[in-house]
Design an enzyme around this catalytic site. Structure first.
Site, PDB file in Angstrom:
ATOM      1  CB  VAL A 250      -0.790  -7.573   0.034  1.00  0.00           C
ATOM      2  CG1 VAL A 250      -2.215  -7.029  -0.026  1.00  0.00           C
ATOM      3  CG2 VAL A 250       0.216  -6.444  -0.063  1.00  0.00           C
TER       4      VAL A 250
ATOM      5  CE  LYS B 190       7.602 -17.098  -8.278  1.00  0.00           C
ATOM      6  NZ  LYS B 190       8.246 -15.887  -8.762  1.00  0.00           N
TER       7      LYS B 190
ATOM      8  CD  GLU C 180      -9.025   3.592  -2.811  1.00  0.00           C
ATOM      9  OE1 GLU C 180     -10.144   3.892  -3.219  1.00  0.00           O
ATOM     10  OE2 GLU C 180      -8.038   4.337  -2.962  1.00  0.00           O
TER      11      GLU C 180
ATOM     12  CB  ILE D  95      -4.988   7.142   1.659  1.00  0.00           C
ATOM     13  CG1 ILE D  95      -3.859   7.297   2.685  1.00  0.00           C
ATOM     14  CG2 ILE D  95      -5.784   8.424   1.535  1.00  0.00           C
ATOM     15  CD1 ILE D  95      -2.864   8.401   2.337  1.00  0.00           C
TER      16      ILE D  95
ATOM     17  CD  GLU E  64       6.867  -2.542  -4.761  1.00  0.00           C
ATOM     18  OE1 GLU E  64       6.463  -3.399  -5.544  1.00  0.00           O
ATOM     19  OE2 GLU E  64       6.148  -2.068  -3.856  1.00  0.00           O
TER      20      GLU E  64
ATOM     21  CG  ASP F 249       5.788   1.733  -5.775  1.00  0.00           C
ATOM     22  OD1 ASP F 249       5.146   0.742  -6.170  1.00  0.00           O
ATOM     23  OD2 ASP F 249       5.418   2.447  -4.812  1.00  0.00           O
TER      24      ASP F 249
ATOM     25  CE  LYS G 190       2.350   2.711  -4.512  1.00  0.00           C
ATOM     26  NZ  LYS G 190       3.260   2.822  -3.368  1.00  0.00           N
TER      27      LYS G 190
ATOM     28  N   GLY H   6       2.757  -1.741   3.833  1.00  0.00           N
ATOM     29  CA  GLY H   6       2.667  -2.677   4.961  1.00  0.00           C
ATOM     30  C   GLY H   6       1.478  -3.606   4.803  1.00  0.00           C
TER      31      GLY H   6
HETATM   32  N1  HSE Z   1       6.815  -0.404  -1.959  1.00  0.00           N
HETATM   33  C1  HSE Z   1       5.596   0.305  -1.816  1.00  0.00           C
HETATM   34  C2  HSE Z   1       5.834   1.549  -0.989  1.00  0.00           C
HETATM   35  C3  HSE Z   1       4.568  -0.568  -1.155  1.00  0.00           C
HETATM   36  O1  HSE Z   1       6.879   1.616  -0.334  1.00  0.00           O
HETATM   37  O2  HSE Z   1       5.024   2.459  -1.010  1.00  0.00           O
HETATM   38  C4  HSE Z   1       3.189  -0.009  -1.160  1.00  0.00           C
HETATM   39  O3  HSE Z   1       2.707   0.208  -2.448  1.00  0.00           O
END
Ligand code: HSE
Length: 418
Positions: free
Chosen positions: A17, A41, A123, A130, A184, A195, A199, A297
């Site tokens: 990112v 790092k 966001e 989105i 991830e 994950d 969210k 992505g």
């Molecule tokens: N690992 C997450 C996914 C990346 O596959 O949605 C985006 O948040």
């Protein structure tokens, strides 16, 4: 009108990112935003940017009075929280994409936003490209949101698409998701649903004013789904998707969870393939609305960070309207769900916990049943996801008390064939 603020950015993280944002900012000079320093790092790693840009000392960014925005896109949860909270205390605006950190530390971050008056935007943390958070904040700034169904994890959706539509096996599909930068760094976070539930807990705050630690929500991933489950889905003309959902119940409370689900081919979410995400909102007068876009992505995620940066130029901040301006909603466990459960042996199925059974296939090595469970059972116990058992919800899985008697009666009639 106030002039747009010049943004001088301190960037934490130069992975998928961070590097995406660096490239995108070079292509959008009109934004008046420039990266002054990047904190990383590992200084040995080769990077496609001038070495003078990088430092390993976080305070070079956090204590620099010229830097007025911190963008935090690192992987580790606790360092991310320290960076974001120090930045807010140091009177800097913050943009973050760390969904796990945000979901787990939301109560503290809400307090810090209040006490510092600084803006924290994220966001990119839910559904990447989105603009779902800002829509929930601004367009749905009322209490008319009936339900929200979504695919919020790109990697699991990518894997399910590749397995069931293109015949790849699980490991091949996962490797591809990793190579493309969707997964991830610890892919079990994707596969086991962590994950997605992180969210979902963020979106529940903006949709319903609910602040709940993600690990307290009921969730699962796709780790136990077998080819045999896909065959049953196909017979029934369904796809299997990992669906996050929230629904206002008749008792005024909200049902919320993240579980694999059979999705009818004519449903909006069936259209969502590969690393795309989708969100279906249903509200009082607008009926259904469908948001669709890339959920993982480099550039799709960086584009959401860019949009947050752009919003900071005019001092935008989340107002958390559902939390502070309305009566926040409460979660409820008082409903039933209709599910398909496949398993290796009957001994793993506590039959007394199953409220009603509509189908029952015992013959082959892999067995399955279709029936109903009280949601509190999913919350209290985990037999339904242990010993290779695989629970997949039916379309429109939530069943409230009224309908239940009818189903139980039908189940007793069926018991004759058991
Ligand atoms: N690992 C997450 C996914 C990346 O596959 O949605 C985006 O948040």
């Amino acid at each position: 009108m106030e002039a747009h603020k010049q943004l001088t950015i301190g960037l934490f993280g130069f992975g998928v990112v961070g590097e995406g944002l660096y490239k995108i900012l070079h292509q959008t000079p009109s934004l008046k935003a420039s990266i002054k320093k990047v904190c990383i790092k590992n200084p040995q790693k080769k990077r496609d940017a001038p070495s003078s840009l990088f430092t390993t000392d976080r305070y070079e960014l956090l204590n620099d009075p010229q830097i007025n925005v911190i963008v935090e896109v690192i992987n580790e949860t606790e360092p991310a929280f320290e960076i974001v909270s120090t930045a807010l205390k140091n009177k800097k605006s913050v943009v973050s994409a760390s969904k796990k950190m945000l979901a787990e530390h939301l109560p503290e971050l809400l307090r810090l936003q209040e006490s510092t008056g600084e803006s924290l935007l994220y966001e990119a943390a839910a559904c990447a490209s989105i603009p779902v958070i800002r829509n929930l904040e601004e367009y749905y700034d009322n209490d008319l949101l009936h339900s929200m169904n979504a695919i919020v994890n790109g990697s699991t959706n990518f894997i399910l698409t590749k397995m069931f539509e293109e015949g790849l096996d699980f490991q091949e599909a996962l490797l591809l998701a990793q190579q493309l930068g969707f997964a991830e760094s610890d892919p079990s976070l994707d596969i086991e649903g962590h994950d997605a539930v992180n969210k979902w807990s963020i979106l529940l705050t903006h949709a319903y004013g609910i602040v709940e630690h993600p690990q307290k929500l009921v969730f699962n991933g796709i780790q136990n789904i077998r080819l045999g489950d896909a065959a049953v889905a196909k017979e029934k003309n369904h796809d299997i998707k990992l669906v996050a959902q929230a629904k206002k119940l008749k008792n005024g409370k909200v049902a919320a969870f993240v579980l694999p689900q059979f999705v009818r081919h004519d449903e909006h979410l069936a259209f969502v393939k590969n690393e795309y995400n989708g969100v279906v909102l249903e509200s009082g007068f607008a009926d259904k609305q469908f948001f669709y876009g890339k959920g993982a992505g480099s550039f799709p995620t960086a584009s959401a960070v860019l949009s947050d940066l752009s919003a900071l130029r005019y001092q935008y901040r989340y107002e958390y309207k559902k939390l502070y301006h309305h009566l926040p909603n409460e979660l409820s466990d008082d409903f039933y769900v209709k599910a398909y459960i496949s398993f290796d042996d009957w001994k793993y199925m506590p039959r007394e916990k199953i409220e009603w059974i509509e189908e029952w296939h015992a013959g082959s090595a892999r067995k399955y049943l279709v029936g109903g469970l009280h949601f509190s059972e999913l919350k209290a116990n985990s037999w339904w996801k242990e010993n290779n058992s695989s629970l997949i919800l039916f379309p429109d899985p939530i069943i409230e008390d009224m309908e239940i008697r009818k189903l139980k009666k039908k189940s007793l009639e069926l018991a004759g064939i058991v």
